[in-house]
Design a protein around this motif. Structure first.
Motif, PDB file in Angstrom:
ATOM      1  N   ARG A 145       0.846  -1.193   0.000  1.00 30.46           N
ATOM      2  CA  ARG A 145       0.000   0.000   0.000  1.00 30.46           C
ATOM      3  C   ARG A 145       0.882   1.244   0.000  1.00 30.46           C
ATOM      4  N   ASP A 146       0.330   2.333  -0.434  1.00 27.68           N
ATOM      5  CA  ASP A 146       1.104   3.565  -0.607  1.00 27.68           C
ATOM      6  C   ASP A 146       1.867   3.969   0.650  1.00 27.68           C
ATOM      7  N   GLU A 147       1.240   3.827   1.822  1.00 26.57           N
ATOM      8  CA  GLU A 147       1.854   4.291   3.064  1.00 26.57           C
ATOM      9  C   GLU A 147       3.067   3.449   3.448  1.00 26.57           C
ATOM     10  N   ALA A 148       3.151   2.204   2.955  1.00 27.63           N
ATOM     11  CA  ALA A 148       4.237   1.311   3.341  1.00 27.63           C
ATOM     12  C   ALA A 148       5.444   1.429   2.426  1.00 27.63           C
ATOM     13  N   VAL A 149       5.274   2.058   1.280  1.00 22.83           N
ATOM     14  CA  VAL A 149       6.376   2.178   0.324  1.00 22.83           C
ATOM     15  C   VAL A 149       7.387   3.181   0.847  1.00 22.83           C
ATOM     16  N   GLU A 183      -3.499  -4.003   1.941  1.00 21.73           N
ATOM     17  CA  GLU A 183      -3.571  -3.146   3.131  1.00 21.73           C
ATOM     18  C   GLU A 183      -2.915  -3.779   4.358  1.00 21.73           C
ATOM     19  N   GLU A 184      -2.714  -5.094   4.332  1.00 20.69           N
ATOM     20  CA  GLU A 184      -2.158  -5.792   5.482  1.00 20.69           C
ATOM     21  C   GLU A 184      -0.662  -5.495   5.611  1.00 20.69           C
ATOM     22  N   PRO A 200       1.759  -9.416   2.303  1.00 17.12           N
ATOM     23  CA  PRO A 200       0.805  -9.892   1.288  1.00 17.12           C
ATOM     24  C   PRO A 200       0.469 -11.380   1.422  1.00 17.12           C
ATOM     25  N   LEU A 201       0.744 -11.999   2.565  1.00 19.58           N
ATOM     26  CA  LEU A 201       0.588 -13.443   2.702  1.00 19.58           C
ATOM     27  C   LEU A 201      -0.819 -13.918   2.350  1.00 19.58           C
ATOM     28  N   GLU A 202      -1.838 -13.290   2.876  1.00 19.62           N
ATOM     29  CA  GLU A 202      -3.209 -13.742   2.594  1.00 19.62           C
ATOM     30  C   GLU A 202      -3.556 -13.575   1.119  1.00 19.62           C
ATOM     31  N   LEU A 203      -3.088 -12.505   0.523  1.00 18.82           N
ATOM     32  CA  LEU A 203      -3.325 -12.278  -0.900  1.00 18.82           C
ATOM     33  C   LEU A 203      -2.588 -13.323  -1.737  1.00 18.82           C
ATOM     34  N   ILE A 204      -1.363 -13.654  -1.356  1.00 17.75           N
ATOM     35  CA  ILE A 204      -0.604 -14.688  -2.055  1.00 17.75           C
ATOM     36  C   ILE A 204      -1.309 -16.027  -1.925  1.00 17.75           C
TER      37      ILE A 204
END
Length: 87
Positions: free
Chosen positions: A12-16, A47-48, A51-55
């Motif tokens: 997400r943008d805030e984590a970059v 948003e997490e 990205p584990l759940e998305l993966i």
């Protein structure tokens, strides 16, 4: 021959890290360029914290990361093989 499918997942943008993408406009430009690649079907953010759940949901055939990573550091390495691409 069927077109291979590629999913690109980004933080997400805030984590970059600001040093990597100094402005939201650059991040948007990157997303636009990645989306335009012939073999890329989707570009999405998560948003997490990881990205584990998305993966898990996407079940990719490979996880590609930059050469500054170590395979042992890559989230999802248990789900799909990891390809490290040198810069």
């Amino acid at each position: 021959m069927a077109k291979p499918q590629f999913e690109i997942v980004e933080e997400r943008d805030e984590a970059v890290k600001p040093s990597a993408f100094p402005t939201a406009a650059l991040l948007l430009a990157l997303r636009t360029m990645l989306s335009a690649l012939r073999y890329v079907d989707h570009v999405c953010s998560f948003e997490e914290d990881t990205p584990l759940e998305l993966i898990r949901a996407l079940r990719p055939t490979v996880i590609v990361k930059g050469g500054d990573y170590k395979v042992s550091e890559v989230v999802g390495k248990e789900i799909a093989p990891v390809l490290l691409v040198p810069y």
